[in-house]
Write a protein that holds these residues in place. Structure first.
Motif, PDB file in Angstrom:
ATOM      1  N   ASN A 103      30.913  61.514  40.312  1.00  0.00           N
ATOM      2  CA  ASN A 103      29.461  61.035  39.106  1.00  0.00           C
ATOM      3  C   ASN A 103      29.253  62.059  38.320  1.00  0.00           C
ATOM      4  O   ASN A 103      28.648  61.671  37.569  1.00  0.00           O
ATOM      5  N   GLY A 104      30.229  63.257  38.604  1.00  0.00           N
ATOM      6  CA  GLY A 104      29.945  64.177  37.671  1.00  0.00           C
ATOM      7  C   GLY A 104      28.657  65.164  38.265  1.00  0.00           C
ATOM      8  O   GLY A 104      28.410  66.166  37.579  1.00  0.00           O
ATOM      9  N   ALA A 105      28.564  64.772  39.325  1.00  0.00           N
ATOM     10  CA  ALA A 105      26.994  65.813  40.268  1.00  0.00           C
ATOM     11  C   ALA A 105      27.603  67.428  40.234  1.00  0.00           C
ATOM     12  O   ALA A 105      29.563  67.057  40.674  1.00  0.00           O
ATOM     13  N   GLY A 179      17.015  60.560  36.099  1.00  0.00           N
ATOM     14  CA  GLY A 179      16.086  59.889  34.924  1.00  0.00           C
ATOM     15  C   GLY A 179      16.969  58.100  34.478  1.00  0.00           C
ATOM     16  O   GLY A 179      16.551  57.869  33.820  1.00  0.00           O
ATOM     17  N   ASP A 180      17.991  58.605  34.935  1.00  0.00           N
ATOM     18  CA  ASP A 180      19.593  58.375  33.950  1.00  0.00           C
ATOM     19  C   ASP A 180      20.336  57.329  34.898  1.00  0.00           C
ATOM     20  O   ASP A 180      20.819  57.785  36.299  1.00  0.00           O
ATOM     21  N   PRO A 181      20.004  56.217  34.358  1.00  0.00           N
ATOM     22  CA  PRO A 181      20.258  54.722  35.252  1.00  0.00           C
ATOM     23  C   PRO A 181      21.818  54.992  35.301  1.00  0.00           C
ATOM     24  O   PRO A 181      22.785  54.644  36.167  1.00  0.00           O
ATOM     25  N   ALA A 182      22.595  55.463  34.222  1.00  0.00           N
ATOM     26  CA  ALA A 182      24.527  55.809  34.440  1.00  0.00           C
ATOM     27  C   ALA A 182      24.706  57.063  34.800  1.00  0.00           C
ATOM     28  O   ALA A 182      26.101  56.586  35.556  1.00  0.00           O
ATOM     29  N   LEU A 183      23.673  58.057  35.923  1.00  0.00           N
ATOM     30  CA  LEU A 183      24.469  58.075  37.454  1.00  0.00           C
ATOM     31  C   LEU A 183      24.278  58.289  38.715  1.00  0.00           C
ATOM     32  O   LEU A 183      24.763  59.007  39.646  1.00  0.00           O
ATOM     33  N   GLU A 184      23.554  57.182  38.355  1.00  0.00           N
ATOM     34  CA  GLU A 184      23.648  56.952  39.776  1.00  0.00           C
ATOM     35  C   GLU A 184      24.881  56.369  40.785  1.00  0.00           C
ATOM     36  O   GLU A 184      25.408  55.672  40.055  1.00  0.00           O
ATOM     37  N   PRO A 185      24.913  57.011  40.908  1.00  0.00           N
ATOM     38  CA  PRO A 185      26.262  56.456  42.244  1.00  0.00           C
ATOM     39  C   PRO A 185      27.129  55.517  42.898  1.00  0.00           C
ATOM     40  O   PRO A 185      26.158  55.350  43.631  1.00  0.00           O
ATOM     41  N   ALA A 186      28.161  55.254  43.404  1.00  0.00           N
ATOM     42  CA  ALA A 186      28.464  54.599  44.399  1.00  0.00           C
ATOM     43  C   ALA A 186      29.273  54.876  44.919  1.00  0.00           C
ATOM     44  O   ALA A 186      29.463  55.958  45.104  1.00  0.00           O
ATOM     45  N   LEU A 187      28.333  54.461  46.320  1.00  0.00           N
ATOM     46  CA  LEU A 187      28.136  54.674  47.306  1.00  0.00           C
ATOM     47  C   LEU A 187      28.013  53.438  48.759  1.00  0.00           C
ATOM     48  O   LEU A 187      27.669  52.610  48.455  1.00  0.00           O
ATOM     49  N   TYR A 188      29.326  53.496  49.588  1.00  0.00           N
ATOM     50  CA  TYR A 188      29.490  52.395  50.142  1.00  0.00           C
ATOM     51  C   TYR A 188      30.056  53.272  51.888  1.00  0.00           C
ATOM     52  O   TYR A 188      30.313  54.110  51.830  1.00  0.00           O
ATOM     53  N   ILE A 189      29.271  52.325  53.205  1.00  0.00           N
ATOM     54  CA  ILE A 189      29.264  52.906  53.720  1.00  0.00           C
ATOM     55  C   ILE A 189      29.518  51.491  55.016  1.00  0.00           C
ATOM     56  O   ILE A 189      28.650  50.431  54.905  1.00  0.00           O
ATOM     57  N   ASP A 190      30.410  51.677  56.103  1.00  0.00           N
ATOM     58  CA  ASP A 190      30.702  50.718  56.897  1.00  0.00           C
ATOM     59  C   ASP A 190      31.436  50.860  58.519  1.00  0.00           C
ATOM     60  O   ASP A 190      31.812  52.276  58.059  1.00  0.00           O
ATOM     61  N   ALA A 191      30.707  50.549  59.302  1.00  0.00           N
ATOM     62  CA  ALA A 191      31.073  50.759  60.824  1.00  0.00           C
ATOM     63  C   ALA A 191      32.605  50.475  61.392  1.00  0.00           C
ATOM     64  O   ALA A 191      32.436  49.346  60.255  1.00  0.00           O
TER      65      ALA A 191
END
Length: 371
Positions: A103-105, A179-191
């Motif tokens: 996400n641009g980080a 402080g920018d909601p648009a930058l919150e990344p998508a993250l998923y974790i599964d066992a």
């Protein structure tokens, strides 16, 4: 007659803990003497309590979920205005798949923490993988495996005792990334193959969740002695106001990042004074200076300039910087707003440094002299 349950007993213990924190931590024992000091402690306590409820109450290492740790309205343990952090519970008994967005980080990593099973602050950082060690596709997505069979890339071991993972996304924008909601990344974790169905909440599991919340709150309040009372500080922490220690790698210090250099010092400024900070940014992925309260909460980065990253810093002709920490705008570039706080903490972060990091220098001057 009141029905007695494990959850009721755990809740009473949490209530008693909050009373003890109010009586001891928000008072002279922790060097808090004024009404303003006590109010600030209560604000910090509310943020920590929310953090415990948000990240620790519901926990299942077989069916983990990423939860955002700190936000503009929930701050503790040294957050950063340019970073978005998530964490999730894990166990060395399982193997996990993590998918996420860059996400641009400018810097992304996952660290393995130990000692958090009861909600306590991590006692040790046991491993890290950053975006130089995993593959990112053209759309910014990555996939990693945690635990299980070793692999040369896109894999991070989970040693015995691993209990939590923390993700870090650092941004260098003109606006603070946290402080920018648009930058919150998508993250998923599964066992992978959890081998059991998700647990259904019951009295015992709810009680355990409340106990984790209590452990979270205790470790970040009564478990954190005042800085002035700690005999041995980490090498990157100074107790002398307005004087930075040499930035160093923190090692396996709990909640630290192996890839970072840190330097922290308190500041003390009378209303008529300013702190002029000079130095040079090292060659690195990310660098910033943040202001914290004595409870390690960032100042209001959404509405004020209370930190500076490299993208926000105006450089001198020779490539150096001059920052000005002051209670009022001196009318010069790189002003960092103290919010009128006479006392606070200054924290430098530098990630993936190449070469040496020059120690920033600071000098107290009269504010009027800058104008």
């Amino acid at each position: 007659m009141t029905v007695q349950t494990a959850s009721r007993s755990a809740l009473r213990d949490l209530i008693n803990l909050l009373e003890e924190i109010d009586e001891r931590w928000a008072g002279p024992e922790w060097n808090l003497h004024s009404p303003e000091d006590v109010a600030a402690a209560h604000r910090s306590l509310m943020h920590v309590l929310e953090g415990g409820l948000a990240t620790m109450f519901e926990n299942d290492v077989a069916y983990p979920q990423f939860r955002r740790i700190v936000t503009p309205w929930r701050k503790f343990t040294g957050d950063n205005g340019d970073a978005i952090y998530f964490d999730a519970p894990v166990s060395a008994d399982y193997e996990y798949r993590v998918r996420g967005q860059i996400n641009g980080a400018v810097y992304v990593s996952i660290t393995v923490e130990m000692g958090t099973e009861d909600g306590s602050m991590a006692s040790k950082t046991a491993g890290v993988i950053n975006d130089t060690q995993f593959d990112v596709d053209a759309n910014g997505w990555f996939e990693l495996r945690l635990g299980g069979e070793p692999a040369e890339r896109n894999w991070l071991p989970l040693p015995e005792g691993a209990s939590r993972i923390t993700t870090r996304h650092y941004f260098e924008h003109k606006q603070c990334g946290a402080g920018d909601p648009a930058l919150e990344p998508a993250l998923y974790i599964d066992a992978i193959n959890p081998e059991r169905a998700p647990a259904v909440p019951n009295d015992q599991s709810i009680a355990e969740g409340i106990k984790r919340v209590a452990g979270f709150v205790r470790s970040r309040t009564l478990g954190m002695p005042p800085m002035a009372n700690v005999e041995k500080q980490p090498a990157f922490v100074a107790l002398t106001p307005n004087q930075f220690p040499k930035p160093v790698v923190p090692g396996d210090f709990g909640l630290s990042a192996f890839d970072a250099h840190y330097s922290m010092a308190p500041y003390y400024l009378e209303p008529h004074q300013a702190l002029v900070i000079t130095g040079r940014w090292p060659i690195c992925r990310f660098g910033s200076l943040d202001l914290w309260t004595r409870h390690q909460q960032t100042y209001d980065y959404c509405n004020r300039t209370v930190s500076l990253n490299r993208a926000q810093t105006q450089l001198e002709p020779d490539g150096s910087f001059k920052m000005i920490l002051a209670h009022e705008d001196p009318g010069l570039p790189n002003w960092i707003d103290t919010e009128g706080r006479v006392l606070g903490l200054m924290f430098w972060r530098f990630f993936l440094v190449e070469g040496e990091v020059e120690t920033p220098q600071a000098e107290v001057v009269e504010l009027a002299s800058l104008r």
